[in-house]
Design an enzyme around this catalytic site. Sequence first.
Site, short mmCIF file in Angstrom:
data_model
loop_
_atom_site.label_atom_id
_atom_site.label_comp_id
_atom_site.label_asym_id
_atom_site.label_seq_id
_atom_site.Cartn_x
_atom_site.Cartn_y
_atom_site.Cartn_z
N ARG A 62 0.83 -1.21 0.00
CA ARG A 62 0.00 0.00 0.00
C ARG A 62 0.87 1.26 0.00
O ARG A 62 0.59 2.23 -0.71
CB ARG A 62 -0.92 -0.02 1.23
N HIS A 66 0.82 4.28 -2.74
CA HIS A 66 0.56 5.68 -2.36
C HIS A 66 1.74 6.58 -2.69
O HIS A 66 1.57 7.76 -2.98
CB HIS A 66 0.19 5.77 -0.88
N ASN A 94 -3.96 9.82 4.31
CA ASN A 94 -2.95 8.79 4.51
C ASN A 94 -2.77 8.43 5.97
O ASN A 94 -1.88 7.66 6.28
CB ASN A 94 -1.60 9.30 3.97
N HIS A 194 -5.95 -5.73 -2.74
CA HIS A 194 -6.69 -5.88 -1.49
C HIS A 194 -6.94 -7.35 -1.14
O HIS A 194 -7.62 -7.64 -0.16
CB HIS A 194 -8.01 -5.09 -1.56
C1 HEM Z 1 -9.05 1.68 -6.37
C2 HEM Z 1 -8.94 2.57 -5.42
C3 HEM Z 1 -8.51 2.21 -4.02
C4 HEM Z 1 -9.19 2.53 -2.89
C5 HEM Z 1 -10.50 3.33 -2.80
C6 HEM Z 1 -8.46 1.97 -1.79
C7 HEM Z 1 -8.82 2.09 -0.46
C8 HEM Z 1 -8.23 1.41 0.58
C9 HEM Z 1 -8.68 1.48 1.95
C10 HEM Z 1 -9.81 2.34 2.47
C11 HEM Z 1 -7.88 0.66 2.67
C12 HEM Z 1 -7.94 0.43 4.18
C13 HEM Z 1 -6.98 1.36 4.89
C14 HEM Z 1 -7.07 1.21 6.40
O1 HEM Z 1 -8.16 1.17 6.96
O2 HEM Z 1 -5.99 1.17 7.04
C15 HEM Z 1 -6.94 0.06 1.77
C16 HEM Z 1 -5.96 -0.84 2.13
C17 HEM Z 1 -5.02 -1.36 1.26
N1 HEM Z 1 -4.81 -0.97 -0.04
FE1 HEM Z 1 -6.08 0.13 -1.17
N2 HEM Z 1 -7.34 1.33 -2.25
C18 HEM Z 1 -7.33 1.45 -3.62
C19 HEM Z 1 -6.35 0.96 -4.48
C20 HEM Z 1 -5.23 0.24 -4.08
C21 HEM Z 1 -4.14 -0.16 -4.97
C22 HEM Z 1 -4.07 0.18 -6.45
C23 HEM Z 1 -3.24 -0.84 -4.21
C24 HEM Z 1 -1.92 -1.46 -4.59
C25 HEM Z 1 -1.61 -1.91 -5.80
C26 HEM Z 1 -3.79 -0.91 -2.86
C27 HEM Z 1 -3.22 -1.60 -1.81
C28 HEM Z 1 -3.77 -1.72 -0.55
C29 HEM Z 1 -3.29 -2.65 0.46
C30 HEM Z 1 -2.18 -3.69 0.29
C31 HEM Z 1 -4.07 -2.41 1.61
C32 HEM Z 1 -3.93 -3.10 2.98
C33 HEM Z 1 -2.95 -2.32 3.82
C34 HEM Z 1 -2.66 -2.97 5.17
O3 HEM Z 1 -3.12 -4.08 5.47
O4 HEM Z 1 -1.94 -2.33 5.97
N3 HEM Z 1 -4.98 -0.22 -2.82
N4 HEM Z 1 -7.17 0.54 0.50
#
Ligand code: HEM
Length: 218
Positions: A62, A66, A94, A194
Site C-alpha cells: 500500500r 501511495h 494517509n 486488497h
Molecule cells: C481503487 C482505489 C482504491 C481505494 C478506494 C483503496 C482504499 C483502501 C482502503 C480504504 C484501505 C484500508 C486502509 C485502512 O483502513 O488502514 C486500503 C488498504 C489497502 N490498499 Fe487500497 N485502495 C485502492 C487501491 C489500491 C491499490 C491500487 C493498491 C496497490 C496496488 C492498494 C493496496 C492496498 C493494500 C495492500 C491495503 C492493505 C494495507 C494494510 O493491510 O496495511 N490499494 N485501500
Amino acid sequence: MAFSLHRLHLFLLPFLALIPITNSNLTKDYYAKTCPQFPTTMERIIVDKQMAAPTTAAGILRLFFHDCVVGGCDASLLIASNAHTTAERDAELNRSLPGDAFDLIVRLKTALELECPNTVSCADILAVAARNLVSMVGGPYYEVVLGRKDSLESRASDVPGHIATPYMPMDKIIAVFASKNLTVQELVALSGAHTIGFAHCSEFSHRIFNFSSTSQVL
Ligand code: HEM
Ligand SMILES: *[C@@H]1O[C@H](CO)[C@@H](O)[C@H](O)[C@H]1NC(C)=O
Ligand SMILES: *[C@@H]1O[C@H](CO)[C@@H](O)[C@H](O)[C@H]1NC(C)=O
Ligand SMILES: *[C@@H]1O[C@H](CO)[C@@H](O)[C@H](O)[C@H]1NC(C)=O
Ligand SMILES: CC(=O)N[C@H]1CO[C@H](CO)[C@@H](O)[C@@H]1O
C-alpha cells in the site's frame, strides 16, 4: 486476511506502467559495483520483519502504491513533516498508513547506509521491498530495475486528487486512475492488491446493512 495471492500477476503488470522504463536510465544492475550486498541485505531484513510482523507485506504494498501515484515512485511518502511543511505521509487521506511498513524502510535504509553510505535510494528500497514481500506471501516474482532518485520534497497538499477514497463514486475513481493513464481494466486488476491486508472498521462500517452507531467500532 487471506494470503492467497495467485491472482496477483493481474495487477502487478499495469502497476509497472507507472515506471517509464523505456525513457529512463534505470538498470537491473545499478548497485552491482557500488553496493553488491544490496539484494542480500534487503532479503535478510525483510524476512526477519515479515516473520515478526506478518502484516508488513500488505503495508509495504500500500505504501508503494501511495508513493507512486503522488509524483512518481520517489519515496516522497517517507519524508517527515517539519515546522514549515506538512508532508504527504501526514495528509488526512494517509493517516492510516501502516507503521510496520515505515519501520521496515527505516531498518533497511539504516543497514544499507552502514554498508554502502549515500548509495541506495529509499525509492529503490521501497520498490524492491514491495516486490520481495509480494513474492514472499505467494505472489509472483518480477524484475525491478533500479536507479530511482529520492524526492527532496513532500507536501500533504499534493495528495488529494491522486488517491481514490472509499467515499468516491465509481466514475470519480475511474477518473483518478485515468489521470495516471491507467485504464478501467488496470484499475480493477490493481484493486486485486486488497487480496491481502486490513481495513479499519471506520472505513466501511457505516455501509453495513442496518449498522447501529452503538455497535462497537474501531
Ligand atoms: C481503487 C482505489 C482504491 C481505494 C478506494 C483503496 C482504499 C483502501 C482502503 C480504504 C484501505 C484500508 C486502509 C485502512 O483502513 O488502514 C486500503 C488498504 C489497502 N490498499 Fe487500497 N485502495 C485502492 C487501491 C489500491 C491499490 C491500487 C493498491 C496497490 C496496488 C492498494 C493496496 C492496498 C493494500 C495492500 C491495503 C492493505 C494495507 C494494510 O493491510 O496495511 N490499494 N485501500
Ligand atoms: C540519463 O542520464 C543522462 C546522463 O547522466 C542524462 O543526461 C539524462 O537526462 C538521463 N535521462 C533521464 C530520463 O533521466
Ligand atoms: C499520460 O499520457 C499522455 C499522452 O501520452 C502524456 O502526455 C502524459 O504525461 C501521461 N501522464 C502520466 C501521468 O503519465
Ligand atoms: C436492525 O437493528 C435493530 C436494532 O439493532 C433490530 O431491532 C432490527 O431487527 C434490525 N433489522 C433488521 C432488518 O435486521
Ligand atoms: C481514518 C481516516 O483518517 N479517514 C479519513 C481519510 O480521509 C478522508 C477524506 O479526507 C476522511 O473523510 C476520512 O475520515
